[in-house]
Enzyme design. Structure first.
Site, mmCIF file in Angstrom:
data_model
loop_
_atom_site.group_PDB
_atom_site.id
_atom_site.type_symbol
_atom_site.label_atom_id
_atom_site.label_comp_id
_atom_site.label_asym_id
_atom_site.label_seq_id
_atom_site.Cartn_x
_atom_site.Cartn_y
_atom_site.Cartn_z
ATOM 1 N N CYS A 94 14.225 9.768 15.051
ATOM 2 C CA CYS A 94 14.086 11.124 15.608
ATOM 3 C C CYS A 94 14.903 12.150 14.835
ATOM 4 O O CYS A 94 14.782 13.349 15.078
ATOM 5 C CB CYS A 94 14.483 11.134 17.081
ATOM 6 S SG CYS A 94 13.637 9.877 18.046
ATOM 7 N N HIS A 137 8.064 16.303 21.726
ATOM 8 C CA HIS A 137 8.872 15.538 20.778
ATOM 9 C C HIS A 137 8.009 14.742 19.791
ATOM 10 O O HIS A 137 7.943 13.510 19.852
ATOM 11 C CB HIS A 137 9.807 14.617 21.568
ATOM 12 C CG HIS A 137 10.750 13.809 20.732
ATOM 13 N ND1 HIS A 137 11.196 14.213 19.489
ATOM 14 C CD2 HIS A 137 11.342 12.600 20.960
ATOM 15 C CE1 HIS A 137 12.006 13.292 19.001
ATOM 16 N NE2 HIS A 137 12.103 12.312 19.864
#
Lengths: 387, 387
Positions: free
Chosen positions: B85, B334
């Site tokens: 991420c 996301h």
């Protein structure tokens, strides 16, 4: 900008290592390279990991912190670089830049691929993901098909023969037979190679490289530190990355890999050397025709003369410019993310006089070359003996 | 070392974009960011692509040359960075270093993830590959389980409540409702969040971030060039990467994410600012508890006071330190590889006064923060308005 050198260098056994995990490959390569570096593990400031597809082969992504943890330095930052078969070479370039400019005082570059985990057709599907997805893979244009096009055109334009291709293979098998860490340590003679089953005409079974498990690692630092920490440091004097369209339908040439030409130009310019200065090279022989293209595109031979040069023995260990002393991808093997780092290790061990029967005489300047994709990217690194 | 600024900045629509391909996401983000940069496409010297798992989600690896080709500049070199991420944020850091030191005159950083391509359980399996494979994934310790441990410990030690967590969600939903590019543009009130189905106690359905498709891109160059090419350049004044053991069994703390602390320390030191100087922040709220940990570990609030600060409205757009004005991972969404780049785009658009109803008043200094893994890695970038 600081000059940057390698001290620690290590390659694991390459092969179809059924009982060895990716964890063990990482541990061995990382620990041994750091042990050779003159630094302690806790002094390592940054880790660059070259890896193509551990997510596919090993159900493992975010491989950087995994490497740090295996080496017992989980608080050391890391970054995973994926540029297909040039992942390892590009990771070395990146580490070099970051150290040259003082961002880090040193870095561990570790390339790894544990490929023999799936059925062969699944493995081929994973490798093919590095091609252009819409105009390559979807039309089932795989790597052998692509390089067969180059071989056919090169033969038509320059008179390169199937024997020339086969002689790349005999040379690399002969070199690999002298490399105890090679995947395939066996000489194979010309008649047998010529008679091998066809994969994609004109490329037969022995024109193709291997699916290999393995890891390699190097430790980089400013050259002034390297001289204090190791008796035999090796300086990286040039590094270049080059690109061309990865879509086989958009190639400008089928007798030259333009990404190689562009990467080499940058590396030679930075190193302030010309191709004729290079004493030895490890190049990307994913197919035998690729090695012929490489030695031309890197400037060792004129375009069209590569096959003839191989036939004359000019690229043998005893030749004018030894190429793939390690055995190359063909015989040493090709664990994708590790290849660019393992090439550097071979150059360093040649310079250090550690390569036994395959030792080259003149080892002052060495070059490594990797390709990625169809190919869409190339990386060239140039090394100078600094002791 | 040159100062480095961003001129071009763009984010695509985020969402579950069933009819949009990864190719279209890349094209839109790349073209629009370059169009905003003051440079032409053919002037771009290097492309860094932040992406977590296109190989799993899209059967596509070696994504760098793919991006170059889609943008019509196939001969431009590229590199794919994968740090889970934090892939996008780390790509920005890398581009900054390479430009600061003169290796490149400019770079395009493009983050992308097209995640909604598989069945939900397969998607979760792909995400889980970023955890520790031997001591996390093999024991089915998924991300919600890990952050539930942090939530439980934080509640026990500091009196943080489930309402505090829910108030992170209401705030981020309210912000996202004002962001036309957010995945989820809908306010959800506290009672409904409190009554949501439990995922892993104490984390319920609304404590969890989204599975999103999207891309974002920025163009970096030396600040002196940026001033000539764009009326509203934004300078990157600090960047830090930090690590901690990615294995949940080896954590030193369950009330603090040490990778964040380490990354923030480096970024603040380079930027020569302290947490109280920051006007606004986009932080990694993969779970609501994570945002509370983040705002403490980044130094905006004392350890243990994060939940109470949220309850007091201090992190609202009108608060002392606005956090996740975009809606955050919770509401903006996301798309893993894009997140760190999209955070930078939000900070830049805030500074440029382009954020409409969610506009923050004081926008001189902004910070972005992403985590990767369990978490094993964090990246913090600090931006200063330069106009």
């Amino acid at each position: 900008m600081k000059e940057v050198s390698i001290t620690g260098a290590y390659q694991t056994q390459f092969g179809m290592l059924k009982t060895v995990t990716i964890r063990e490959l990482i541990f061995e390569a990382g620990m041994k390279a750091v042990a050779d570096s003159g630094l302690t593990l806790d002094q390592i400031e940054m880790i660059y990991v070259g890896n193509y597809a551990s997510t596919d082969f090993n159900d493992l992504n975010l491989i950087g912190p995994y490497v740090a943890s295996i080496l017992g330095i989980p608080n050391t930052p890391s970054m995973h670089i994926e540029n297909a078969c040039s992942s390892g070479a590009v990771s070395i370039q990146l580490a070099k830049s970051m150290i040259a400019t003082g961002v880090y005082k040193n870095a561990l570059v570790l390339g790894v691929e544990k490929m023999n985990t799936k059925a062969p057709d699944e493995t081929m599907r994973i490798i093919a993901k590095g091609g252009d997805p819409e105009f390559g893979n979807s039309l089932s244009v795989s790597a052998p098909s692509i390089y067969a096009l180059y071989a056919t055109r090169h033969m038509a334009d320059f008179g390169t023969t199937k024997e020339h291709l086969a002689m790349v293979a005999t040379k690399n098998y002969a070199n690999g037979a002298k490399n105890p860490k090679a995947h395939k340590q066996k000489e194979i003679d010309l008649p047998r190679i010529m008679k091998a089953p066809m994969i994609t005409s004109p490329l037969g079974l022995h024109d193709v490289s291997l699916v290999t498990d393995g890891a390699a690692a190097v430790v980089l630092m400013p050259s002034e530190d390297a001289k204090k920490l190791h008796p035999k440091p090796v300086r990286i004097i040039g590094a270049g990355i080059g690109a061309e369209d990865n879509n086989i339908g958009n190639k400008e040439s089928f007798v030259s890999l333009l990404s190689t030409v562009r990467a080499a130009q940058k590396a030679y310019t930075e190193a302030k050397v010309s191709p004729s200065d290079i004493n030895m090279a490890e190049v990307h022989d994913c197919f035998t025709i690729t090695e012929i293209l490489d030695i031309e595109d890197l400037g060792f031979f004129k375009k069209g003369e590569g096959g003839f040069a191989v036939a004359e023995g000019q690229t043998k260990i005893t030749g004018k410019i030894p190429v793939n002393m390690s055995g190359g991808l063909k015989s040493k093997g090709h664990p994708i993310g590790a290849t660019g780092v393992a090439q550097a290790v071979e150059i360093i061990e040649q310079m250090r006089g550690l390569t036994g029967e395959r030792q080259v005489k003149q080892t002052d300047l060495g070059l490594t070359h990797t390709l990625g994709g169809s190919p869409g990217i190339a990386a060239v690194n140039i090394f100078r003996k600094d002791f």
